[in-house]
Design an enzyme around this catalytic site. Structure first.
Site, PDB file in Angstrom:
ATOM      1  N   HIS A  59       1.125  -1.238  -0.167  1.00 48.83           N
ATOM      2  CA  HIS A  59       0.116  -0.010  -0.133  1.00 48.83           C
ATOM      3  C   HIS A  59       0.845   1.085   0.002  1.00 48.83           C
ATOM      4  CE1 HIS A  59      -3.600   2.301   1.092  1.00 48.83           C
ATOM      5  NE2 HIS A  59      -2.882   3.260   1.567  1.00 48.83           N
ATOM      6  N   GLU A  60       1.801   1.398   1.037  1.00 52.87           N
ATOM      7  CA  GLU A  60       2.735   2.570   0.917  1.00 52.87           C
ATOM      8  C   GLU A  60       3.490   2.531  -0.256  1.00 52.87           C
ATOM      9  OE1 GLU A  60       1.857   4.646   3.196  1.00 52.87           O
ATOM     10  OE2 GLU A  60       0.229   3.562   4.119  1.00 52.87           O
TER      11      GLU A  60
HETATM   12 ZN   LIG Z   1      -3.022   5.023   1.806  1.00 58.16          ZN
END
Ligand SMILES: [Zn+2]
Length: 683
Positions: free
Chosen positions: A475-476
């Site tokens: 995600h990051e």
């Molecule tokens: Zn996010």
């Protein structure tokens, strides 16, 4: 005594970045440097703004818009290092500075947005925009800048400006009271239990309840509190229906218990002030004001997303409830099925359907291999590669430095990553930039970083991740790619400078590649045997997460309530009566509560962050599911022509175009909620 020596911004290591690879030389930065450099950088920026506003020449894009965008470089640089340190490697000095710097910065930027001579020059360009023959990106930046000033009240007369300032001030103090009232209700309430009352509770719940009791001076006992991290598992596992009911009633009444901490009137006043603010700025409703610069744009578009989801979720919830009631009856309960039963029987059903232990997956998820997987997917989709440079000082010895290269071997920028938890780091995971990438002026290449909080393994042992942690890493890293692949001219639209309902697309979309079979086979290898993770095990875990309509109903009800409050031109007379009436119109089941009831709906009332914006969590989910479906439809998760469209229109484009236009250019159509509803098990 603070140093009174003048700071030379052109030579100071915080603002003149002369370390290896063009990074700041972190070895020469001391905590005591921040304060004087901030002061000097703020002054320098003020002088730049004054020079633009007071320019005797007629406004041009060059001498006004570009000068505004390129101004404040020293301030950007010291800020980016400071906020990196404040999040990832803080100490008492940094924390004290934070309290000092936040109000200084907010005064500084509000003075800029209230600068009448500056706005007059922007407004002049804006009024002539059609005749200036601007390229599309420049035109958009001009329009966004102008709108930003207008939304801060630049076009109001003196009385209007005064009223707007008063409204903002009142809203901000009401928002603070709202949050503090909820917190007070949460910390005042606790239900103390003894060993005999804990039937059904797993050890992790018992130990957090024991700790909560000890903090409250009842060592040896167990406390149910109204913190979500205790309340939710307690209502999920406790066999004691009577106690679940007590906890449920307390949890759903937070902020509505009368007395000094009651939020009823706070909400009423906030809704009135918001409606007035919207009217003052010329919008039909507060939602119209808030949505104006988002992808959704209008309350109507938000409803076009939420309404069909709501309908499906209600249907599914009705059939879920029949199954849960069956379990309750089998378990010997002859009480009417109630809201404090749902989580409990849902967990029983989950255990019955998907018996497995998530810990079995962990040995397959080695941190270093999952980092490789992130890089590998980026190479396959976008052609970029990552090369680690050892021995380069960053903000902390744990932070690693990677050079990012284009397919032709040229340098694109830097990626820094700091993976392990430590006491000086705040919790959570995030992406940010030391420097964003753009072409204007001398241009700049992106320097992007990720911060994680994985447990550091003992020396010599590999760090292992849970599935959630591996997803967070992807995600990051997806946010980081949004920063690293940026390909725009203007700084203000670089990288992640996009609307709130669009910014989670690059990150949530990237998570999908973690569970692509080809990626798991190559990178999810058992730490001892080297064998790839069995797909069946992972599938079971994924299916177990998305089962039942409960989460969709509780979320969507809150999102619809947020819209109901803010999409009307005026404020409801009695908000809590309006809540009841709205829920009745929606046919909300009385066996499920809203995820956030009005008197404690912090996203919407504790500050302005997600007011008329709670929908955006689901909006992003629609986008990422629909975007990944595009790859699935081709049968190739790395389809090259689709990946190129994705790079060009989503990861590289920043906020250079309207998000709707960008999405359509990638997908060939606007997103539809079907893929998200499939993912949530609604169809
Ligand atoms: Zn996010």
């Amino acid at each position: 005594m603070p140093s009174t020596k003048a700071v030379d911004l052109a030579a100071h290591p915080l603002t003149a970045w002369q370390g290896p690879l063009g990074l700041p030389d972190f070895t020469r930065i001391g905590d005591g440097d921040f304060s004087p450099v901030f002061d000097a950088a703020l002054k320098a920026h003020e002088a730049e703004i004054e020079a633009i506003a007071g320019n005797k020449d007629a406004p041009t894009i060059e001498n006004t818009l570009a000068a505004l965008e390129l101004g404040g470089e020293a301030l950007d640089r010291v800020s980016s290092i400071f906020w990196c340190r404040a999040g990832a490697y803080t100490n008492e000095t940094i924390q004290a500075l934070e309290r000092d710097i936040s109000p200084k910065m907010s005064r500084h930027f509000s003075a800029i947005s209230m600068n009448e001579r500056l706005f007059a020059r922007i407004d002049d360009l804006y009024q002539r925009r059609e005749s200036l023959k601007l390229d599309a990106e420049t035109l958009r930046v001009l329009e966004k800048t102008w709108k930003g000033f207008v939304r801060s009240g630049a076009k109001l007369d003196a009385d209007g400006k005064k009223r707007l300032a008063k409204i903002s001030e009142e809203l901000s103090s009401l928002g603070t009271s709202f949050g503090q009232n909820v917190l007070a209700d949460e910390s005042d309430w606790a239900l103390f239990l003894d060993e005999a009352d804990l039937a059904g509770l797993p050890d992790f719940v018992k130990s957090s309840m024991a700790e909560a009791a000890e903090i409250r001076g009842q060592k040896g006992r167990y406390a149910v509190t109204l913190s979500r991290s205790i309340y939710e598992p307690f209502s999920t596992f406790s066999e004691r229906r009577d106690l679940r009911e007590i906890a449920f009633r307390a949890f759903t009444m937070r902020g509505q218990n009368g007395g000094a901490t009651d939020n009823t009137n706070v909400v009423r006043d906030m809704l009135r002030l918001r409606a007035e603010k919207a009217k003052l700025l010329g919008y039909a409703s507060f939602a119209a004001l808030k949505l104006d610069d988002t992808m959704a744009k209008t309350p109507k578009a938000v409803h076009a997303l939420l309404d069909p989801v709501w309908e499906k979720a209600l249907e599914k919830a009705a059939s879920d409830q029949i199954e849960l009631q069956r379990l309750a009856t089998e378990a010997g309960s002859n009480e009417k099925f109630a809201a404090w039963d749902w989580r409990f029987y849902q967990e029983k059903l989950r255990a019955e359907k998907f018996a497995f232990d998530e810990a079995e997956l962990k040995p397959y998820l080695q941190l270093d291999r999952i980092i490789d997987a992130c890089f590998d997917v980026a190479t396959r989709l976008f052609g970029i590669t990552f090369e680690e440079k050892k021995g380069i000082a960053a903000w902390h010895p744990d932070a690693r430095v990677f050079v990012v290269k284009n397919a032709d071997g040229s340098e694109r920028g830097l990626f820094l990553a700091d993976y392990f938890a430590r006491p000086s780091k705040r919790s959570g995971a995030w992406m940010s930039a030391l420097q964003s990438g753009y072409r204007l002026g001398h241009g700049a290449s992106p320097v992007i970083y990720n911060i994680m909080n994985f447990a550091k393994p003992p020396a010599g042992e590999p760090a292992l991740l849970s599935v959630d942690e591996a997803k967070t890493l992807f995600h990051e890293f997806g946010h980081a790619l949004h920063g690293m692949l940026t390909d725009v001219t203007w700084p203000s639209v670089a990288g992640t400078s996009v609307s709130r309902d669009f910014v989670e697309l690059p990150s949530q979309l990237y998570e999908h590649w973690l569970t692509v079979p080809a990626v798991l086979e190559k990178h999810a290898l058992h730490v001892k045997t080297g064998k790839p993770m069995p797909k069946a095990l992972l599938d079971k875990m994924l299916a177990a997460r998305t089962f039942g309509a409960f989460a969709t109903v509780e979320f969507t009800a809150s999102a619809l309530m947020d819209m109901a409050y803010h999409a009307r031109p005026d404020a409801p007379e009695v908000p809590l009566r309006f809540e009841t009436e709205t829920l009745a119109e929606l046919h909300m089941p009385d066996t499920i509560a809203m995820r956030h009831r009005t008197p404690h709906f912090g996203h919407v009332f504790s500050g302005d962050g997600y007011s008329a914006g709670y929908y955006s969590y689901m909006w992003s989910e629609v986008l990422d599911a629909d975007a990944f479906a595009a790859f699935e439809e081709t049968g190739d998760p790395f389809n090259p022509s689709l990946a190129e469209r994705l790079r060009k229109n989503i990861y590289a484009a920043g906020g250079s175009k309207d998000p709707e236009e960008l999405y359509t250019a990638f997908r060939g159509k606007m997103p539809s909620p079907e893929a998200m509803m499939v993912k949530r098990g609604l169809v």
